[in-house]
Design an enzyme around this catalytic site. Structure first.
Site, PDB file in Angstrom:
ATOM      1  N   GLY A  82       0.562  -1.298   0.164  1.00  0.00           N
ATOM      2  CA  GLY A  82       0.050   0.391  -0.201  1.00  0.00           C
ATOM      3  C   GLY A  82       0.949   0.738   0.180  1.00  0.00           C
ATOM      4  O   GLY A  82       2.207   1.412  -0.721  1.00  0.00           O
ATOM      5  N   PHE A  83       1.167   2.223   1.259  1.00  0.00           N
ATOM      6  CA  PHE A  83       1.426   3.000   0.810  1.00  0.00           C
ATOM      7  C   PHE A  83       1.396   4.299  -0.143  1.00  0.00           C
ATOM      8  O   PHE A  83       2.464   4.762  -0.642  1.00  0.00           O
ATOM      9  CB  PHE A  83       2.820   2.913   1.446  1.00  0.00           C
ATOM     10  CG  PHE A  83       3.933   2.060   1.998  1.00  0.00           C
ATOM     11  CD1 PHE A  83       3.239   2.617   3.891  1.00  0.00           C
ATOM     12  CD2 PHE A  83       4.040   0.405   1.906  1.00  0.00           C
ATOM     13  CE1 PHE A  83       3.931   2.289   4.588  1.00  0.00           C
ATOM     14  CE2 PHE A  83       4.015  -0.167   3.099  1.00  0.00           C
ATOM     15  CZ  PHE A  83       4.657   0.605   4.126  1.00  0.00           C
ATOM     16  N   HIS A  84       0.465   4.768  -0.209  1.00  0.00           N
ATOM     17  CA  HIS A  84      -0.511   5.224  -1.471  1.00  0.00           C
ATOM     18  C   HIS A  84      -1.827   6.383  -0.890  1.00  0.00           C
ATOM     19  O   HIS A  84      -2.504   4.786  -0.063  1.00  0.00           O
ATOM     20  CB  HIS A  84      -0.046   4.961  -2.882  1.00  0.00           C
ATOM     21  CG  HIS A  84      -0.936   3.343  -2.384  1.00  0.00           C
ATOM     22  ND1 HIS A  84      -0.724   2.704  -2.741  1.00  0.00           N
ATOM     23  CD2 HIS A  84      -1.836   3.408  -2.368  1.00  0.00           C
ATOM     24  CE1 HIS A  84      -2.077   1.318  -3.587  1.00  0.00           C
ATOM     25  NE2 HIS A  84      -3.085   2.189  -2.902  1.00  0.00           N
ATOM     26  N   ALA A  85      -2.295   7.107  -1.341  1.00  0.00           N
ATOM     27  CA  ALA A  85      -3.598   7.003  -0.927  1.00  0.00           C
ATOM     28  C   ALA A  85      -4.566   7.614  -2.742  1.00  0.00           C
ATOM     29  O   ALA A  85      -3.242   7.236  -3.740  1.00  0.00           O
ATOM     30  CB  ALA A  85      -3.915   8.544  -0.254  1.00  0.00           C
ATOM     31  N   HIS A  90      -3.315   4.317   2.896  1.00  0.00           N
ATOM     32  CA  HIS A  90      -3.328   3.582   3.388  1.00  0.00           C
ATOM     33  C   HIS A  90      -2.688   2.286   3.307  1.00  0.00           C
ATOM     34  O   HIS A  90      -1.537   2.296   2.112  1.00  0.00           O
ATOM     35  CB  HIS A  90      -4.833   2.275   2.901  1.00  0.00           C
ATOM     36  CG  HIS A  90      -5.262   2.236   1.397  1.00  0.00           C
ATOM     37  ND1 HIS A  90      -5.339   3.488   0.501  1.00  0.00           N
ATOM     38  CD2 HIS A  90      -4.656   1.362   0.616  1.00  0.00           C
ATOM     39  CE1 HIS A  90      -5.631   3.882  -0.512  1.00  0.00           C
ATOM     40  NE2 HIS A  90      -5.003   1.788  -0.751  1.00  0.00           N
TER      41      HIS A  90
END
Ligand code: TYD
Length: 135
Positions: A48-51, A96
């Site tokens: 993840g580690f993005h929006a 997230h």
């Protein structure tokens, strides 16, 4: 406003085993254009580690478990997903991260749009600046 928005999926299981159903635009509040799943995630790997700018998604752990961290730029929340009957909403402009995948985890994600890299915000500082700017 709570960051953790859970949809309860219908439990149609009986003595033969489990069954649940998801209908596009009904229980899931958007038309499903794409689904993908994370499976066989290696130990100690986080994803993840993005929006997303405008994508709506829901995530369902249909086997095993994983921990999801949500962050709207103001508050953070986390949840362990470990039930095929719980769908977590991943709304636009919520950073997230997925952690602590069990070996048997299958994380199914339903999405409102086809894959579009330009909808991703992958840098956390950019994300924070966008939240500030939109406030
Ligand atoms: P990515 O979104 O980076 O995975 P995560 O954020 O969950 O760790 O996706 C990994 C790669 O797969 C990346 O090159 C984009 C590609 N991809 C698609 O082509 N289509 C898709 O629907 C998804 C989710 C990813």
């Amino acid at each position: 406003m709570t960051l953790l928005k859970i949809l309860d999926l219908p439990d149609l299981g009986d003595e033969r085993g489990g069954l649940t159903v998801i209908e596009s635009s009904r229980l899931i509040p958007f038309k499903i254009k794409r689904l993908y799943y994370l499976v066989g995630t290696r130990i100690n790997v986080s994803r993840g580690f993005h929006a997303h700018l405008s994508l709506d998604q829901v995530a369902i752990c249909i086997a095993g478990s994983c921990r999801i961290v949500l962050d709207d730029g103001k508050e953070k929340a986390e949840i362990v997903l470990n039930s095929p009957l719980k769908a977590l909403k991943l709304e636009p402009m919520v950073w997230h991260e997925m952690h602590s995948f069990s070996k048997d985890c299958i994380l199914l994600v339903l999405a409102s749009e086809y894959y579009d890299e330009s909808d991703y915000v992958r840098n956390y500082n950019d994300f924070k600046m966008m939240v500030e700017y939109r406030a």
